[in-house]
Design a protein around this motif. Structure first.
Motif, short mmCIF file in Angstrom:
data_model
loop_
_atom_site.label_atom_id
_atom_site.label_comp_id
_atom_site.label_asym_id
_atom_site.label_seq_id
_atom_site.Cartn_x
_atom_site.Cartn_y
_atom_site.Cartn_z
N ALA A 356 0.84 -1.19 0.00
CA ALA A 356 0.00 0.00 0.00
C ALA A 356 0.87 1.24 0.00
O ALA A 356 2.07 1.18 0.33
CB ALA A 356 -0.93 0.00 1.22
N ALA A 357 0.28 2.35 -0.40
CA ALA A 357 0.99 3.63 -0.40
C ALA A 357 -0.01 4.73 -0.09
O ALA A 357 -1.19 4.63 -0.48
CB ALA A 357 1.66 3.88 -1.75
N PRO A 358 0.42 5.77 0.61
CA PRO A 358 -0.50 6.89 0.86
C PRO A 358 -0.71 7.69 -0.43
O PRO A 358 0.13 7.71 -1.32
CB PRO A 358 0.26 7.71 1.91
N GLY A 359 -1.85 8.33 -0.52
CA GLY A 359 -2.11 9.18 -1.68
C GLY A 359 -2.57 8.40 -2.90
O GLY A 359 -2.80 7.18 -2.86
N TYR A 360 -2.71 9.13 -4.00
CA TYR A 360 -3.27 8.56 -5.23
C TYR A 360 -2.21 7.93 -6.13
O TYR A 360 -2.47 6.95 -6.83
CB TYR A 360 -4.00 9.68 -5.98
N TYR A 397 -10.68 6.35 -6.15
CA TYR A 397 -9.98 7.11 -5.12
C TYR A 397 -10.68 8.44 -4.92
O TYR A 397 -10.95 9.17 -5.88
CB TYR A 397 -8.53 7.33 -5.54
N HIS A 399 -10.41 12.02 -3.84
CA HIS A 399 -9.39 13.03 -3.60
C HIS A 399 -9.76 14.00 -2.48
O HIS A 399 -8.90 14.73 -1.98
CB HIS A 399 -9.11 13.82 -4.89
N ASP A 402 -9.50 12.86 2.56
CA ASP A 402 -8.59 13.25 3.64
C ASP A 402 -8.91 14.65 4.15
O ASP A 402 -8.96 14.90 5.37
CB ASP A 402 -7.14 13.19 3.15
N GLN A 408 -10.85 6.76 3.38
CA GLN A 408 -10.59 6.68 1.95
C GLN A 408 -11.26 5.44 1.38
O GLN A 408 -10.88 4.31 1.71
CB GLN A 408 -9.09 6.62 1.69
N PRO A 411 -8.40 3.15 -1.61
CA PRO A 411 -6.98 3.36 -1.28
C PRO A 411 -6.06 2.83 -2.38
O PRO A 411 -6.43 1.99 -3.20
CB PRO A 411 -6.80 2.56 0.01
N THR A 412 -4.83 3.35 -2.37
CA THR A 412 -3.80 2.84 -3.27
C THR A 412 -3.18 1.62 -2.61
O THR A 412 -2.16 1.69 -1.92
CB THR A 412 -2.75 3.93 -3.54
N HIS A 413 -3.85 0.51 -2.80
CA HIS A 413 -3.50 -0.76 -2.16
C HIS A 413 -3.65 -1.85 -3.21
O HIS A 413 -4.57 -1.81 -4.04
CB HIS A 413 -4.43 -1.00 -0.97
#
Length: 480
Positions: A356-360, A397, A399, A402, A408, A411-413
């Motif tokens: 996973a990563a935070p953000g888009y 996602y 935007h 947050d 979210q 998520p970018t997972h």
């Protein structure tokens, strides 16, 4: 809508069982074979009618909703046949393709052929539906008239139609090319005066090409290529391959002449001087400078390996991303050892370990995992390699989540990401097509008309069809 011809074809093909066929006489078998082929031809003709009618139901006007606006990446009108044929809504090809079990590209070609025949080659169209010309032969003519360069006007296409129909469609590829060339000449489509050139009009069409069928990789790791070149170039190429094949034999090669000629063609594609010097033990030039890498082709090979003490033991087989085919370790060794090839070994990626990563934005490490897991675009029956695809957030996602203090939803997972080629990414974003991840690497799609498909590493499976009276879902507004 009922298709009686297709139903009769199914009845014909499913008529006698295996045991009953064994009891048929030779005359009965011939009659059954002829009936089956006739039913197949009629079903193919009826499928062209279905494709043309499907286009009728999806004109460009069907794209627009109550409010008329343009969104970047949205659906647009698509010309898929020659001048004078109706335009169609771009994304309509996807649903027809999925119910037929073919790619969106193949469905687009089917619809294009149907429109070309119905609107620009009406005589041939009529012969197909009268049973005098098989659909495959008519489609071959349509393919040529659609993609002719320069493009055939409607009048020029009508000339081709009249000539082909006069012989009931029985015309070979060379004759068809010559006919189209004559048509281009007669109608002045190449910019010349039709009466000014006394030479054969065929010369106004340049047939030269080199086509490498890299999407059809043989299990032996080979691909087929075809080419049309100038006579002088062809003779030079023949001489070069013959010379190189003889040289390889003199150097001790035990391969067949055909194999040596094929290898010689590969040698021509690389830096020949560097290759020859390296084979004779030279790794640098007279001034000591290292010779350039002779082969610069990028291949992505995946081979299982285990550690035995300090030694890495590779499996005898693996997988080659290019062409999605089986790879033999001996082949890989020969490719790497044949020239000064640069080899890069990347770390093993554990596909069972979610990331996973935070953000888009999608980092390279996550993209690589998705590419290796999905292998190809995950839309039903699509086969575009994942390495050239977009990585899509299956659940959108948000935007603004947050900033507004909300969880979210997309998520970018890796459990929310999938590989989609650009066309099917746009399709998912701007139409009622929806899909969900059942588990990592397994996806379930639902079409606008309620058809469902499961896509996994083994391919596509059509699930239950929509129930009686089930209509298409509401098409939402375009999403980011």
């Amino acid at each position: 809508m009922a298709f009686p011809i297709i139903e009769r074809m199914i009845e014909t093909l499913a008529g006698p069982g295996a045991g009953e066929v064994e009891d048929l006489t030779a005359s009965d078998l011939l009659a059954l074979a002829r009936g089956s082929k006739t039913a197949e031809d009629r079903a193919a003709a009826e499928l062209l009618q279905v494709a043309a009618r499907w286009a009728d139901l999806h004109p460009p006007e069907s794209i627009h909703t109550a409010a008329s606006f343009t969104v970047a990446g949205c659906e647009h009108e698509e010309p898929i046949a020659g001048p004078g044929t109706p335009l169609v809504a771009e994304f309509c090809v996807a649903e027809l393709g999925t119910v037929l079990g073919i790619t969106s590209g193949s469905a687009k070609k089917l619809i294009g052929h149907a429109l070309e025949l119905r609107h620009r080659l009406p005589r041939l169209w009529a012969q197909v539906h009268a049973g005098r010309v098989p659909a495959w032969r008519a489609r071959a003519v349509a393919e040529v008239t659609i993609h002719s360069t320069p493009a055939l006007t409607r009048e020029a296409a009508a000339f081709v139609d009249a000539q082909v129909a006069a012989v009931a469609g029985k015309i070979g590829p060379a004759q068809l090319d010559r006919l189209v060339a004559e048509t281009i000449k007669r109608h002045g489509l190449a910019g010349q005066d039709p009466a000014a050139d006394p030479e054969d009009g065929y010369l106004h069409v340049d047939p030269r090409h080199v086509t490498i069928h890299d999407e059809d990789v043989h299990f032996a790791g080979t691909v087929r290529l075809e080419a049309e070149v100038d006579l002088a170039d062809g003779l030079d190429l023949h001489q070069a391959l013959a010379h190189r094949a003889a040289t390889l034999k003199a150097l001790g090669s035990q391969e067949s002449l055909d194999a040596r000629r094929a290898k010689a063609l590969g040698d021509l594609a690389r830096t020949q001087t560097a290759l020859d010097l390296f084979q004779h033990g030279h790794t640098s030039g007279p001034d000591g400078q290292a010779l350039p890498v002779a082969r610069e082709v990028v291949l992505h090979a995946h081979v299982d390996a285990t550690l035995s003490g300090d030694t890495t033991v590779f499996g005898s087989t693996g997988r080659l991303e290019e062409g999605q085919r089986l790879l033999l370790l001996d082949q890989l060794k020969s490719w790497c050892g044949d020239s000064r090839t640069k080899v890069t070994v990347k770390p093993v990626v554990d596909l069972n370990q979610p990331k996973a990563a935070p953000g888009y934005a999608i980092p390279d490490r996550i993209r690589e995992l998705v590419v290796l897991r999905d292998r190809v675009c995950v839309f039903p029956w699509c086969g575009r390699p994942a390495r050239g695809c977009d990585v899509d957030h299956v659940t959108e996602y948000d935007h603004d989540a947050d900033a507004e203090g909300r969880p979210q939803p997309g998520p970018t997972h890796t459990d929310n990401l999938a590989a989609l080629c650009r066309f099917h990414h746009r399709l998912k974003t701007h139409t009622a097509w929806r899909y969900a991840i059942i588990e990592p690497g397994i996806f379930e799609w639902t079409s606008p008309h309620g058809h469902r498909y499961r896509r996994d590493r083994d391919g596509t499976t059509a699930l239950d069809p929509p129930g009686p009276g089930q209509g298409p879902p509401r098409i939402p507004s375009p999403r980011r």
